[in-house]
Design a protein around this motif. Structure first.
Motif, PDB file in Angstrom:
ATOM      1  N   THR A  66       0.843  -1.418  -0.038  1.00  0.00           N
ATOM      2  CA  THR A  66       0.032  -0.040  -0.144  1.00  0.00           C
ATOM      3  C   THR A  66       0.830   1.436   0.120  1.00  0.00           C
ATOM      4  OG1 THR A  66      -0.064  -0.297   2.291  1.00  0.00           O
ATOM      5  CG2 THR A  66      -1.799  -1.173   1.268  1.00  0.00           C
ATOM      6  N   TYR A  67       0.269   2.454  -0.450  1.00  0.00           N
ATOM      7  CA  TYR A  67       0.846   3.550  -0.422  1.00  0.00           C
ATOM      8  C   TYR A  67       1.147   4.017   1.013  1.00  0.00           C
ATOM      9  CZ  TYR A  67       0.423   4.413  -5.325  1.00  0.00           C
ATOM     10  OH  TYR A  67       0.507   4.242  -6.934  1.00  0.00           O
ATOM     11  N   LYS A  68       2.149   4.366   1.392  1.00  0.00           N
ATOM     12  CA  LYS A  68       2.507   4.917   2.734  1.00  0.00           C
ATOM     13  C   LYS A  68       2.728   6.493   3.038  1.00  0.00           C
ATOM     14  CE  LYS A  68       2.763   0.575   4.329  1.00  0.00           C
ATOM     15  NZ  LYS A  68       2.824  -0.010   2.792  1.00  0.00           N
ATOM     16  N   ASP A 117       5.375   8.225   0.944  1.00  0.00           N
ATOM     17  CA  ASP A 117       5.214   8.301  -0.512  1.00  0.00           C
ATOM     18  C   ASP A 117       4.620   9.667  -1.158  1.00  0.00           C
ATOM     19  OD1 ASP A 117       6.284   5.815  -1.147  1.00  0.00           O
ATOM     20  OD2 ASP A 117       4.101   5.037  -0.692  1.00  0.00           O
ATOM     21  N   LEU A 158       2.135  13.142  -4.538  1.00  0.00           N
ATOM     22  CA  LEU A 158       3.069  11.808  -4.464  1.00  0.00           C
ATOM     23  C   LEU A 158       4.479  12.277  -4.793  1.00  0.00           C
ATOM     24  CD1 LEU A 158       1.370   9.285  -6.759  1.00  0.00           C
ATOM     25  CD2 LEU A 158       2.138   8.853  -4.232  1.00  0.00           C
ATOM     26  N   VAL A 217       7.486   7.977  -7.488  1.00  0.00           N
ATOM     27  CA  VAL A 217       6.315   7.197  -7.045  1.00  0.00           C
ATOM     28  C   VAL A 217       5.193   7.401  -7.988  1.00  0.00           C
ATOM     29  CG1 VAL A 217       4.770   6.684  -5.355  1.00  0.00           C
ATOM     30  CG2 VAL A 217       6.942   7.402  -4.520  1.00  0.00           C
ATOM     31  N   SER A 224       1.513   6.991  -9.978  1.00  0.00           N
ATOM     32  CA  SER A 224       0.231   6.787  -9.517  1.00  0.00           C
ATOM     33  C   SER A 224      -0.657   5.927 -10.142  1.00  0.00           C
ATOM     34  CB  SER A 224      -0.776   8.200  -9.798  1.00  0.00           C
ATOM     35  OG  SER A 224      -0.691   8.468 -10.869  1.00  0.00           O
ATOM     36  N   MET A 246      -3.976   9.651  -5.708  1.00  0.00           N
ATOM     37  CA  MET A 246      -3.748   8.627  -4.446  1.00  0.00           C
ATOM     38  C   MET A 246      -3.525   8.881  -3.088  1.00  0.00           C
ATOM     39  SD  MET A 246      -3.588   6.440  -6.910  1.00  0.00           S
ATOM     40  CE  MET A 246      -3.618   5.135  -6.063  1.00  0.00           C
ATOM     41  N   PRO A 250      -2.644   7.524   1.303  1.00  0.00           N
ATOM     42  CA  PRO A 250      -2.218   6.449   1.890  1.00  0.00           C
ATOM     43  C   PRO A 250      -3.131   5.373   2.121  1.00  0.00           C
ATOM     44  CG  PRO A 250      -1.638   8.380   3.108  1.00  0.00           C
ATOM     45  CD  PRO A 250      -2.464   8.976   1.801  1.00  0.00           C
ATOM     46  N   ASP A 273      -3.922   3.266  -0.339  1.00  0.00           N
ATOM     47  CA  ASP A 273      -4.402   2.654  -1.599  1.00  0.00           C
ATOM     48  C   ASP A 273      -3.668   1.688  -2.070  1.00  0.00           C
ATOM     49  OD1 ASP A 273      -6.394   4.397  -1.941  1.00  0.00           O
ATOM     50  OD2 ASP A 273      -5.659   6.064  -2.900  1.00  0.00           O
ATOM     51  N   LYS A 301      -0.687   0.009  -4.072  1.00  0.00           N
ATOM     52  CA  LYS A 301       0.397   0.303  -5.109  1.00  0.00           C
ATOM     53  C   LYS A 301       0.813  -0.810  -5.756  1.00  0.00           C
ATOM     54  CE  LYS A 301       3.877   2.452  -3.199  1.00  0.00           C
ATOM     55  NZ  LYS A 301       5.120   2.878  -2.507  1.00  0.00           N
TER      56      LYS A 301
END
Length: 371
Positions: free
Chosen positions: A156-158, A161, A168, A172, A174, A180, A182, A184, A186
């Protein structure tokens, strides 16, 4: 407003093909049978190479034909492999005997040809509306049939990111141009163009096992007999479609798997399970591809044969009573109910698991009579 009335209508949905014919198979085998120590050790080996051409398959057609697909004799597939069987009598005395049977099979499946000029054939699976238009399987010349196809899941997006404005950070990507957040999903940018789209789909699994086999032991002591049989499959993947629905949080009023309790949230920011309503949740990816290898205790049976002298007065020459149990125990890393699954029975879509009912434990008892 135009007049008239509605009447039932018909249209031709499939192209007729008067040239359809039987598939053609060519095969050679080389075998070896050996026996040692008065056949207390027996070995059987078999090598085979089978090529099938003129396969019956719904193939994509040019738009100029007026049809999307039609049944054709196309393609060529090779199955090449090796099978080995080992049978041994380990102990043999007057009252006790122990014998073992072991077999293992290796099969390599390869596509040698598709439609003229075609190198790739994608296959869909009909099971849930939001996924029916996607192609989770792909077959390519030179590779096994029905390879699993989709995105590589990178968690997942942290928070790291994103910059302090919620955008973003550089480098990184999308997902399909979405904004996006956090939590979501990845996916990996396979072609390095800075955005995740359909061009980043790749092979993510294979439903064909590296080997399969079985291992059995037979014990006989006086009038008792005991048989224990194991079966296994190694190296095959399973597409666990259950997790696309029950571990994604994209549908309201739908129960989720227990694992979804550990989903991403502001209080659990390290989780790689997507947040509720995560962007990218309606995609096939390596997140739901699992190792389907297993070792299963398939059957245990115990029997007792009554002494014949006690049966003669009743006119019975032999009587055996027995109990038997099936599907007793399974060792596997697969998270679904049963790793031995394929709910879409096609060589092009192997190892697909959507709400498959697991093989049930079975128990039987009986009597065999011989007059």
């Amino acid at each position: 407003m135009f007049g008239g009335e509605r009447v039932p209508g018909y249209y031709v949905s499939n192209m007729a093909n008067e040239r359809l014919k039987w598939e053609t198979t060519e095969q050679w085998n080389a075998g070896l049978d050996l026996g040692f120590f008065e056949d207390r050790i027996k070995v059987t080996a078999d090598w085979y190479d089978k090529v099938t051409r003129d396969l019956l398959l719904y193939a994509l057609l040019p738009a100029s034909s007026g049809f999307e697909q039609g049944m054709l004799n196309i393609g060529k597939i090779r199955n090449r492999g090796f099978e080995l069987t080992l049978e041994t009598v380990n102990v043999k005395t007057r009252q006790f005997q122990w014998s073992t049977s072991f077999n293992i099979a290796f099969n390599r499946n390869r596509i040698l040809g598709l439609v003229d000029g075609q190198n790739t054939l994608q296959s869909s699976v009909s099971w849930e509306t939001r996924f029916n238009s996607q192609f989770p399987y792909i077959s390519q010349v030179g590779k096994p049939t029905g390879m699993m196809y989709g995105f590589i899941y990178d968690g997942t997006y942290k928070a790291e990111d994103f910059d302090d404005k919620g955008n973003l950070v550089s480098g990184v990507p999308s997902f399909k141009g979405n904004a996006m957040q956090p939590g979501d999903m990845k996916y990996r940018d396979m072609n390095g163009d800075g955005v995740i789209d359909d061009y980043d789909r790749t092979i993510i699994g294979c439903g064909q096992p590296l080997n399969t086999g079985g291992f059995g032991n037979n014990f006989n002591w006086k009038n008792f007999d005991l048989n224990i049989f194991f079966a296994w499959s190694y190296g095959n993947d399973v597409l666990n479609a259950n997790r696309l629905v029950f571990e994604s949080g994209w549908r309201s009023q739908t129960n989720q798997l227990a694992s979804y309790a550990d989903r991403w949230s502001p209080e659990n920011p390290a989780s790689n399970i997507p947040r509720v309503n995560a962007v990218g949740r309606e995609e096939y990816s390596s997140r739901v591809i699992e190792d389907g290898s297993f070792l299963r205790l398939k059957n245990v049976s115990l029997g007792y044969t009554l002494p014949s002298r006690s049966l003669r007065k009743a006119g019975i020459s032999q009587m055996r009573v027995y109990v038997s149990a099936d599907n007793i125990w399974t060792l596997t890393g697969y998270s679904g109910p049963d790793p031995e699954v394929s709910t879409r029975n096609s060589v092009l879509t192997p190892g697909f698991d959507w709400s498959a009912y697991p093989r049930a434990f079975g128990f039987t008892a009986g009597v065999n009579l011989t007059f």
